[in-house]
Design a protein around this motif. Structure first.
Motif, PDB file in Angstrom:
ATOM      1  N   ALA A  80     -71.933 111.437  -9.759  1.00 18.96           N
ATOM      2  CA  ALA A  80     -72.668 111.508 -10.985  1.00 18.96           C
ATOM      3  C   ALA A  80     -72.203 110.228 -12.023  1.00 18.96           C
ATOM      4  CB  ALA A  80     -72.586 112.621 -11.869  1.00 18.96           C
ATOM      5  N   ALA A  81     -72.946 109.755 -12.941  1.00 17.57           N
ATOM      6  CA  ALA A  81     -72.748 108.744 -13.724  1.00 17.57           C
ATOM      7  C   ALA A  81     -71.569 109.286 -14.603  1.00 17.57           C
ATOM      8  CB  ALA A  81     -73.932 108.320 -14.648  1.00 17.57           C
ATOM      9  N   VAL A  82     -70.544 108.400 -15.008  1.00 12.58           N
ATOM     10  CA  VAL A  82     -69.680 108.939 -16.116  1.00 12.58           C
ATOM     11  C   VAL A  82     -69.946 108.388 -17.484  1.00 12.58           C
ATOM     12  CG1 VAL A  82     -67.106 108.483 -16.506  1.00 12.58           C
ATOM     13  CG2 VAL A  82     -67.879 108.492 -14.117  1.00 12.58           C
ATOM     14  N   HIS A  83     -70.251 109.440 -18.485  1.00 11.78           N
ATOM     15  CA  HIS A  83     -70.668 108.934 -19.599  1.00 11.78           C
ATOM     16  C   HIS A  83     -69.487 108.440 -20.600  1.00 11.78           C
ATOM     17  CE1 HIS A  83     -74.301 111.568 -18.629  1.00 11.78           C
ATOM     18  NE2 HIS A  83     -74.588 110.277 -18.141  1.00 11.78           N
ATOM     19  N   GLN A  84     -69.469 107.676 -21.442  1.00 10.13           N
ATOM     20  CA  GLN A  84     -68.384 107.047 -22.056  1.00 10.13           C
ATOM     21  C   GLN A  84     -68.607 107.126 -23.699  1.00 10.13           C
ATOM     22  OE1 GLN A  84     -65.901 106.446 -20.478  1.00 10.13           O
ATOM     23  NE2 GLN A  84     -66.384 106.575 -18.426  1.00 10.13           N
ATOM     24  N   THR A  85     -67.617 107.239 -24.360  1.00 13.38           N
ATOM     25  CA  THR A  85     -67.761 107.063 -25.816  1.00 13.38           C
ATOM     26  C   THR A  85     -67.073 106.003 -26.261  1.00 13.38           C
ATOM     27  OG1 THR A  85     -67.741 109.624 -26.144  1.00 13.38           O
ATOM     28  CG2 THR A  85     -67.090 108.317 -28.172  1.00 13.38           C
ATOM     29  N   LEU A  86     -68.011 104.936 -26.850  1.00 13.27           N
ATOM     30  CA  LEU A  86     -67.369 103.728 -27.319  1.00 13.27           C
ATOM     31  C   LEU A  86     -66.983 103.858 -28.994  1.00 13.27           C
ATOM     32  CD1 LEU A  86     -69.332 102.796 -24.757  1.00 13.27           C
ATOM     33  CD2 LEU A  86     -69.235 100.665 -25.753  1.00 13.27           C
ATOM     34  N   VAL A  87     -65.885 103.448 -29.389  1.00 17.21           N
ATOM     35  CA  VAL A  87     -65.582 103.811 -30.711  1.00 17.21           C
ATOM     36  C   VAL A  87     -65.533 102.697 -31.402  1.00 17.21           C
ATOM     37  CG1 VAL A  87     -63.797 104.513 -32.454  1.00 17.21           C
ATOM     38  CG2 VAL A  87     -64.137 105.730 -30.234  1.00 17.21           C
ATOM     39  N   VAL A  88     -66.417 102.365 -32.727  1.00 13.43           N
ATOM     40  CA  VAL A  88     -66.287 101.338 -33.461  1.00 13.43           C
ATOM     41  C   VAL A  88     -65.704 101.807 -34.827  1.00 13.43           C
ATOM     42  CG1 VAL A  88     -68.144  99.824 -34.630  1.00 13.43           C
ATOM     43  CG2 VAL A  88     -68.761 100.904 -32.527  1.00 13.43           C
ATOM     44  N   SER A 108     -68.371  95.217 -34.775  1.00 14.45           N
ATOM     45  CA  SER A 108     -69.988  95.257 -34.651  1.00 14.45           C
ATOM     46  C   SER A 108     -70.557  96.368 -34.018  1.00 14.45           C
ATOM     47  CB  SER A 108     -70.453  93.955 -34.021  1.00 14.45           C
ATOM     48  OG  SER A 108     -71.833  94.001 -33.618  1.00 14.45           O
ATOM     49  N   ILE A 109     -71.245  97.146 -34.493  1.00 14.86           N
ATOM     50  CA  ILE A 109     -71.926  98.447 -33.904  1.00 14.86           C
ATOM     51  C   ILE A 109     -72.895  97.917 -32.712  1.00 14.86           C
ATOM     52  CG2 ILE A 109     -73.675 100.305 -34.388  1.00 14.86           C
ATOM     53  CD1 ILE A 109     -72.541 100.363 -37.140  1.00 14.86           C
ATOM     54  N   GLN A 110     -73.461  96.705 -33.246  1.00 12.99           N
ATOM     55  CA  GLN A 110     -74.608  96.137 -32.134  1.00 12.99           C
ATOM     56  C   GLN A 110     -73.981  95.945 -30.843  1.00 12.99           C
ATOM     57  OE1 GLN A 110     -78.165  95.668 -32.645  1.00 12.99           O
ATOM     58  NE2 GLN A 110     -77.691  95.987 -30.540  1.00 12.99           N
ATOM     59  N   LYS A 111     -72.934  95.119 -30.991  1.00 16.01           N
ATOM     60  CA  LYS A 111     -71.958  95.025 -29.575  1.00 16.01           C
ATOM     61  C   LYS A 111     -71.651  96.083 -29.005  1.00 16.01           C
ATOM     62  CE  LYS A 111     -69.796  90.610 -31.075  1.00 16.01           C
ATOM     63  NZ  LYS A 111     -68.491  89.819 -31.456  1.00 16.01           N
ATOM     64  N   ALA A 112     -71.289  97.171 -29.561  1.00 16.32           N
ATOM     65  CA  ALA A 112     -71.237  98.523 -28.687  1.00 16.32           C
ATOM     66  C   ALA A 112     -72.107  98.888 -28.295  1.00 16.32           C
ATOM     67  CB  ALA A 112     -70.426  99.345 -29.861  1.00 16.32           C
ATOM     68  N   VAL A 113     -73.409  98.886 -28.789  1.00 18.73           N
ATOM     69  CA  VAL A 113     -74.544  99.407 -28.352  1.00 18.73           C
ATOM     70  C   VAL A 113     -75.100  98.576 -27.216  1.00 18.73           C
ATOM     71  CG1 VAL A 113     -77.059  99.322 -28.665  1.00 18.73           C
ATOM     72  CG2 VAL A 113     -75.467 100.519 -30.515  1.00 18.73           C
ATOM     73  N   ASN A 114     -74.857  97.280 -27.132  1.00 22.28           N
ATOM     74  CA  ASN A 114     -75.029  96.261 -26.151  1.00 22.28           C
ATOM     75  C   ASN A 114     -74.274  96.746 -24.973  1.00 22.28           C
ATOM     76  OD1 ASN A 114     -77.056  95.038 -27.823  1.00 22.28           O
ATOM     77  ND2 ASN A 114     -75.594  93.164 -28.264  1.00 22.28           N
ATOM     78  N   SER A 115     -72.925  97.098 -25.028  1.00 20.30           N
ATOM     79  CA  SER A 115     -72.148  97.387 -24.023  1.00 20.30           C
ATOM     80  C   SER A 115     -72.439  99.047 -23.398  1.00 20.30           C
ATOM     81  CB  SER A 115     -70.674  97.322 -24.516  1.00 20.30           C
ATOM     82  OG  SER A 115     -70.493  96.137 -24.822  1.00 20.30           O
ATOM     83  N   ALA A 116     -73.058  99.694 -24.032  1.00 15.74           N
ATOM     84  CA  ALA A 116     -73.438 101.133 -23.844  1.00 15.74           C
ATOM     85  C   ALA A 116     -74.164 101.267 -22.588  1.00 15.74           C
ATOM     86  CB  ALA A 116     -73.736 101.871 -24.873  1.00 15.74           C
ATOM     87  N   GLN A 117     -74.015 102.243 -21.875  1.00 17.31           N
ATOM     88  CA  GLN A 117     -75.054 102.547 -20.613  1.00 17.31           C
ATOM     89  C   GLN A 117     -75.657 103.739 -21.099  1.00 17.31           C
ATOM     90  OE1 GLN A 117     -75.493 100.502 -18.057  1.00 17.31           O
ATOM     91  NE2 GLN A 117     -74.065  99.039 -19.267  1.00 17.31           N
ATOM     92  N   PRO A 118     -76.996 104.171 -20.187  1.00 21.23           N
ATOM     93  CA  PRO A 118     -77.550 105.345 -20.592  1.00 21.23           C
ATOM     94  C   PRO A 118     -76.659 106.558 -20.272  1.00 21.23           C
ATOM     95  CG  PRO A 118     -78.718 103.912 -18.888  1.00 21.23           C
ATOM     96  CD  PRO A 118     -77.519 103.147 -19.047  1.00 21.23           C
ATOM     97  N   GLY A 119     -76.676 107.369 -21.382  1.00 19.62           N
ATOM     98  CA  GLY A 119     -75.874 108.665 -21.551  1.00 19.62           C
ATOM     99  C   GLY A 119     -74.687 108.214 -22.392  1.00 19.62           C
TER     100      GLY A 119
END
Length: 372
Positions: free
Chosen positions: A29-37, A42-53
Motif C-alpha cells: 500500500a502507498a505510504v501517505h505523508q504530511t509535508l509541513v510548510v 513556499s506552499i506551491q513547492k510542497a504541493v508540487n512534491s506531494a503525491q496522491p493521498g
C-alpha cells in the motif's frame, strides 16, 4: 522547502525498510505523508512534491502566493484563521466589483495568480481531478476568487475563511460531487459561494451528481449563494445574512434546464444590503431566496425573515422569470417559515410558468395574494 522534501523521502524509505520491502519490490500500500510548510517557505513547492493521498500542512503565518493543485487526493490544510493566504503583490488600483456579471474566464494557460485566484484546483477538459481537499485556512484579497475549482470530482472545501475577495469567496465550475461545508465567506464582491456549469459559453445545466453546500456562514457579500445552470445538488443548513440577496438559483433557455435541486433548512435573514444594477441584473436589495428560469426545485423548511427592498427581485421567496425569458416550472415551495419580508413573504411574478406549487408555508403576506 528542501527540508519538507527530504523529510518526505526519508520517511518513505524508512517505512519500506521497516516493513521489510526491498527496493525492487512493490509495496502493498502507498505510504501517505504530511509535508509541513513554515512561514517563509513556499506552499506551491510542497504541493508540487506531494503525491496522491498526501497532506500539505501549512503552519500559522501569512503566505503571499497563489497555489495550484492538479494532483488527485491532495489535502491542503492550515491551522485555522492564523494560516493566511493573500496575493503576492497588490495590483495597482482597486479590483472592480463585477456584481452579478461573471468575469471573463481564465484561460487554461494562465496560472492561478495570473487569473487573480488564491487557491486553484484544476482538472483538464477530458479528466476531472479527484478527491482534493482544502481546509482550515483563510484566503483573502484576491482579484477574482479565494478558492476556485474547475473540472473537479469530490473536491471538498471545509472550514475555510474566504474574506474580501473581489469576485467570489469559493467557486466551482464544471465540477461534480463537491462538498462545500462549514466555511465562512464575508465581504466578497459577488457571491460568497458560486457554482456554475461554465461561464465561458452557453450550455445546458450540468448534473453535479449531488454536490452539497452545507452549514456555511455567508455574510455581507453581494449574494450569499449563487447556483447557475446546474442540476442535482443541495443547499442546506446555511446561515445567510446581510447580503443584497441570500440565494439565487439561476437558469436560462438552454437544455437541460437548471433545477431538480433542493434549497432546504437554511436561515436566510435580513439580506438588505443595497447593490447597484449590472448589465445582467437590476439593482438588488432584500431578496431572500430567488428562483429564476428553473424547474423542479424544492424550497423546503427554510427560515426566511426580514428581507426587505424595492427591487423587482425583493421579497422572502421569489419566483421571477429570467431576463432571457425562461420560465419557472414545476417548482415546489413548501414548509417554510417566513416573516417580515417586503414587499411580501412569497412573491410569484410568473405569468407563463406552469406547475409551481406553494403549500404549508407559515407566512402572512404574498404577492399575488392567496399563496400563504
Amino acid at each position: 522547502m528542501k527540508r519538507c522534501h527530504f523529510a518526505y523521502a526519508a520517511t518513505a524509505v524508512a517505512a519500506l525498510v521497516g516493513t521489510g520491502i526491498g527496493l525492487g519490490a512493490t509495496p502493498a500500500a502507498a505510504v501517505h505523508q504530511t509535508l509541513v510548510v513554515h512561514q517563509g517557505e513556499s506552499i506551491q513547492k510542497a504541493v508540487n512534491s506531494a503525491q496522491p493521498g498526501d497532506t500539505v500542512l501549512v503552519l500559522p503565518g501569512v503566505y503571499k502566493e497563489s497555489v495550484t493543485i492538479s494532483t488527485p487526493r491532495i489535502t491542503l490544510r492550515g491551522t485555522g484563521a492564523v494560516t493566511v493566504i493573500e496575493p503576492a503583490a497588490k495590483a495597482a488600483g482597486k479590483a472592480p466589483n463585477t456584481g452579478s456579471k461573471a468575469p471573463k474566464a481564465t484561460k487554461a494557460t494562465k496560472s492561478c495568480a495570473e487569473g487573480g485566484n488564491g487557491i486553484c484546483v484544476i482538472g483538464t477538459k477530458t479528466k476531472n481531478v479527484k478527491g482534493v481537499t482544502v481546509a482550515d485556512l483563510k484566503v483573502t484579497g484576491f482579484a477574482r476568487a479565494g478558492v476556485f475549482g474547475m473540472a473537479t470530482d469530490s473536491m471538498t472545501v471545509r472550514d475555510v475563511q474566504a474574506v474580501k475577495n473581489a469576485v467570489w469567496g469559493i467557486a466551482q465550475e464544471r465540477s461534480v460531487h463537491g462538498r462545500i461545508v462549514g466555511n465562512y465567506a464575508e465581504g466578497n464582491g459577488d457571491a460568497g459561494v458560486f457554482l456554475a456549469n461554465t461561464i465561458t459559453e452557453e450550455a445546458g445545466a450540468l448534473d453535479t451528481e449531488r454536490t452539497v453546500i452545507d452549514r456555511n456562514r455567508l455574510e455581507n457579500n453581494r449574494i450569499g449563494v449563487t447556483v447557475r445552470r446546474l442540476r442535482n445538488l443541495v443547499v442546506a443548513e446555511n446561515y445567510i445574512a446581510g447580503n443584497c440577496a441570500g440565494v439565487f438559483v439561476v437558469g436560462d433557455e438552454n437544455k437541460p434546464k437548471a433545477g431538480d435541486l433542493e434549497v432546504a433548512f437554511n436561515d436566510v435573514t435580513e439580506n438588505n444590503k443595497s447593490c447597484p444594477k449590472t448589465d445582467r441584473l437590476p439593482a438588488i436589495q432584500g431578496s431572500g431566496i430567488v428562483l429564476t428560469g428553473t424547474e423542479k426545485t424544492v424550497v423546503d423548511g427554510n427560515r426566511v425573515t426580514g428581507n426587505s427592498g424595492n427591487s423587482p427581485l425583493s421579497g422572502g421567496i421569489v419566483l421571477f422569470k429570467s431576463f432571457v425569458g425562461a420560465t419557472n416550472d414545476q417548482n415546489r415551495i413548501s414548509g417554510n417559515a417566513l416573516a417580515g419580508n417586503a414587499p411580501a413573504d412569497l412573491v410569484d411574478t410568473e405569468t407563463k410558468g406552469i406547475g409551481n406549487t406553494f403549500d404549508h408555508n407559515a407566512c402572512r403576506a404574498s404577492k399575488p395574494s392567496g399563496l400563504c
